[in-house]
Design a protein around this motif. Structure first.
Motif, PDB file in Angstrom:
ATOM      1  N   GLU A  98       1.454   4.119  -4.008  1.00 45.21           N
ATOM      2  CA  GLU A  98       1.888   2.978  -3.935  1.00 45.21           C
ATOM      3  C   GLU A  98       3.183   2.351  -4.720  1.00 45.21           C
ATOM      4  OE1 GLU A  98      -1.214   3.568  -3.526  1.00 45.21           O
ATOM      5  OE2 GLU A  98      -2.014   2.033  -2.065  1.00 45.21           O
TER       6      GLU A  98
ATOM      7  N   SER B 235       0.922  -1.083  -0.078  1.00 43.36           N
ATOM      8  CA  SER B 235       0.040  -0.068   0.081  1.00 43.36           C
ATOM      9  C   SER B 235       0.736   1.265   0.079  1.00 43.36           C
ATOM     10  CB  SER B 235      -0.797   0.000   1.247  1.00 43.36           C
ATOM     11  OG  SER B 235      -1.841  -0.766   1.241  1.00 43.36           O
ATOM     12  N   ALA B 236       0.315   2.271  -0.290  1.00 42.69           N
ATOM     13  CA  ALA B 236       0.968   3.686   0.152  1.00 42.69           C
ATOM     14  C   ALA B 236       0.980   3.850   1.694  1.00 42.69           C
ATOM     15  CB  ALA B 236       0.154   4.959  -0.410  1.00 42.69           C
TER      16      ALA B 236
ATOM     17  N   THR C  32      -2.623   8.438   0.740  1.00 45.44           N
ATOM     18  CA  THR C  32      -3.940   8.480  -0.127  1.00 45.44           C
ATOM     19  C   THR C  32      -4.612   9.708   0.384  1.00 45.44           C
ATOM     20  OG1 THR C  32      -3.445   6.197  -0.534  1.00 45.44           O
ATOM     21  CG2 THR C  32      -5.425   7.098  -1.328  1.00 45.44           C
TER      22      THR C  32
ATOM     23  N   PHE D  84      -3.259  -1.470  -5.461  1.00 45.76           N
ATOM     24  CA  PHE D  84      -4.171  -0.497  -5.493  1.00 45.76           C
ATOM     25  C   PHE D  84      -4.660  -0.315  -6.951  1.00 45.76           C
ATOM     26  CE2 PHE D  84      -4.955   4.063  -4.342  1.00 45.76           C
ATOM     27  CZ  PHE D  84      -6.610   3.927  -4.451  1.00 45.76           C
TER      28      PHE D  84
ATOM     29  N   ARG E 284     -10.826   2.271  -2.285  1.00 46.94           N
ATOM     30  CA  ARG E 284     -10.166   2.586  -1.118  1.00 46.94           C
ATOM     31  C   ARG E 284     -10.051   1.283  -0.516  1.00 46.94           C
ATOM     32  NH1 ARG E 284      -9.204   7.676   0.674  1.00 46.94           N
ATOM     33  NH2 ARG E 284      -7.348   6.345   1.580  1.00 46.94           N
ATOM     34  N   GLY E 285      -8.686   0.774   0.097  1.00 45.10           N
ATOM     35  CA  GLY E 285      -8.426  -0.293   0.495  1.00 45.10           C
ATOM     36  C   GLY E 285      -7.957  -1.484  -0.388  1.00 45.10           C
ATOM     37  N   GLY E 286      -8.143  -1.027  -1.618  1.00 49.40           N
ATOM     38  CA  GLY E 286      -7.948  -1.957  -2.943  1.00 49.40           C
ATOM     39  C   GLY E 286      -6.665  -2.789  -3.011  1.00 49.40           C
ATOM     40  N   SER E 287      -5.582  -2.276  -2.171  1.00 51.24           N
ATOM     41  CA  SER E 287      -4.377  -3.363  -2.125  1.00 51.24           C
ATOM     42  C   SER E 287      -4.578  -4.763  -1.713  1.00 51.24           C
ATOM     43  CB  SER E 287      -3.309  -2.695  -1.299  1.00 51.24           C
ATOM     44  OG  SER E 287      -2.880  -1.320  -1.697  1.00 51.24           O
ATOM     45  N   ASP E 288      -5.570  -4.696  -0.995  1.00 53.95           N
ATOM     46  CA  ASP E 288      -5.761  -6.175  -0.240  1.00 53.95           C
ATOM     47  C   ASP E 288      -6.494  -7.076  -1.671  1.00 53.95           C
ATOM     48  OD1 ASP E 288      -5.569  -5.440   1.928  1.00 53.95           O
ATOM     49  OD2 ASP E 288      -7.576  -5.241   2.643  1.00 53.95           O
TER      50      ASP E 288
HETATM   51  N1  ASP Z   1      -3.562   3.222  -0.337  1.00 55.52           N
HETATM   52  C1  ASP Z   1      -5.210   2.983  -0.481  1.00 55.52           C
HETATM   53  C2  ASP Z   1      -6.083   3.753   0.523  1.00 55.52           C
HETATM   54  O1  ASP Z   1      -5.490   4.040   1.367  1.00 55.52           O
HETATM   55  C3  ASP Z   1      -5.296   1.574  -0.767  1.00 55.52           C
HETATM   56  C4  ASP Z   1      -4.988   0.721   0.180  1.00 55.52           C
HETATM   57  O2  ASP Z   1      -4.173   1.117   1.106  1.00 55.52           O
HETATM   58  O3  ASP Z   1      -4.980  -0.493   0.017  1.00 55.52           O
HETATM   59  O4  ASP Z   1      -7.098   3.129   0.249  1.00 55.52           O
END
Ligand code: ASP
Ligand code: ADP
Ligand code: MG
Length: 402
Positions: free
Chosen positions: A73, A40-41, A46, A135, A149-153
């Motif tokens: 990222e 992730s970043a 972000t 992401f 958001r949260g897309g690195s998962d």
């Molecule tokens: N950096 C992105 C976010 O904050 C993706 C991630 O962290 O998964 O949503």
């Protein structure tokens, strides 16, 4: 084994933390594993970039947002690769495009359509540790896209599926999936294992420990998924297919979602097709409607219609509803609400779970504004100020602290 690790924002939140991740990767490497590492970043990055864009515009173009947000990222992927190389390990950093991740063109909320695993597989065959910027992907037209958001998962799970990894390990600041957010209830207990379906409900209902789309995909591709901490060597939680002994557990977790808003439409004409029109228009505008309540029409042929939307979509929802002013007398909005939910596959085969939840609210003098249920969950909308109290009370009611 071939293993995918994913490190979230807090795990790569500074240079010392990236160093810590590098050490963990080296440890896994020394154990003999082939590795793809998704990052992730840095935490807060972000949001900072979103803030920069909002300085110039309240509605920045989504394509430009993707160009901007994907940069966070790339920074951490490059830095982790450099850190590994500095310690004598052969690593290569890839953007989403370089890793072969192709998405649709719904910017800022793109879906992965396919992954060409060749670049990653070739690098692994050359003995490299592959680091992928999470992401993000690339559209067929060649534009950068991001996955929500949260897309690195989601990146990690999709990559694990595409390269046929033996397992996918998601590292954050908690050492697994708990019966509720340990920040709200310190008595929360870590689960050794949880089913995909329960995890999907928890994630969709507001537990941000895993992004909901990543859990959905893990189930679909049968990816062996673990939630672990990058700050300890604890066991973690396995997310897997439902098994019989899971059903013996009545409730697996409770979850709080603070990001909901309630919309109430008053004096809606009671005629066939009106609900269809309203909700079709909301869906066409990508507004995610959740709980819906409609009362029986009164004698004057009018009814009230209530539903919830994510707070971030409330303004959009208002503009959609305004187009129906000939069929609706008025509308109210309430952002001071939250949704508390109870999740468990055991509910399928046990009765009385809902009654206990309502009794718990009553005992604590909390008024329930809306209720919705499915086979494995019960959700209630209540005043936001009672959210944490409700979570702790429900946690105790179902004996989750035991
Ligand atoms: N950096 C992105 C976010 O904050 C993706 C991630 O962290 O998964 O949503
Ligand atoms: P990352 O930045 O690594 O992606 P997140 O912040 O997205 O990590 O997710 C980890 C956080 O999820 C934890 O700090 C925790 O407060 C929260 N969380 C919410 N519900 C749960 C739960 N049921 N179990 C564990 N953590 C939870
Ligand atoms: Mg996350």
């Amino acid at each position: 084994m071939l293993i995918v690790h994913k490190y979230g924002g807090t795990s790569v939140g500074g240079l010392d933390r990236i160093e810590n991740v590098a050490s963990r990767v080296i440890k896994a490497r020394k154990e003999g594993h082939d590795l793809v590492i998704v990052v992730s970043a840095m935490s807060g990055e972000t949001n900072k970039l979103v803030g920069y864009a909002e300085h110039f515009s309240s509605k920045p173009a989504k394509k430009e947002m993707d160009m901007l947000l994907s940069s966070g990222e790339r920074v951490t992927a490059a830095l982790l690769s450099i850190a590994l190389q500095a310690q004598g390990y052969d690593a290569v950093a890839m953007t989403g495009r370089q890793a072969g991740i192709v998405t649709d063109d719904v910017h800022t909320y793109a879906r992965i359509e396919e992954i060409d695993p060749t670049p990653m597989k070739n690098a692994i065959a050359e003995g490299k540790i592959v680091i992928v910027a999470g992401f993000q992907g690339i559209t067929k037209e060649g534009n950068v896209s991001t996955l929500g958001r949260g897309g690195s998962d989601l990146s990690a799970v999709a990559i694990a599926g595409a390269i046929g990894a033996d397992q996918c390990e998601i590292y954050s600041d908690v050492d697994g999936i708990y019966t509720t957010d340990p920040r709200i209830e310190p008595k929360a207990k870590k689960l050794d294992v949880i089913s995909y379906d329960e995890m999907l409900e928890l994630a969709s209902l507001g537990a941000k420990v895993l992004q909901n789309r990543s859990v959905e995909l893990a189930k679909k591709l049968n990816v062996k998924l673990y939630a672990k901490s990058s700050f300890s060597d604890n066991e973690g939680t396995l997310i897997a297919e439902e098994s019989e002994n899971m059903e013996a557990v009545l409730v697996s977790g409770v979850v709080l979602d603070r990001n909901q808003a309630r919309v109430t439409l008053r004096g809606v004409s009671d005629k066939p097709g009106i609900a269809a029109e309203i909700f079709t228009m909301l869906a066409d505008n990508n507004i995610n409607v959740d709980m819906i309540i409609q009362n029986m029409a009164a004698a004057d042929g009018e009814t009230n219609l209530g539903f919830t939307v994510p707070q971030s979509e409330l303004e959009n929802a208002k503009s959609v509803i305004e187009k129906f002013d000939h069929d609706i007398k008025g509308m109210d909005f309430d952002e001071n609400i939250c949704k508390v939910s109870i999740v468990g596959v055991g509910m399928k085969s046990h009765s009385g779970v809902a009654a206990k939840a309502f009794a718990t609210m009553a005992d604590n003098n909390i008024n329930i504004q809306m209720i919705s249920t499915s086979e494995i969950k019960i959700s209630m909308v209540i005043n936001e100020k009672y959210g944490e109290l409700a979570i702790r009370a429900l946690h105790e009611t179902y004996g989750l602290d035991k």
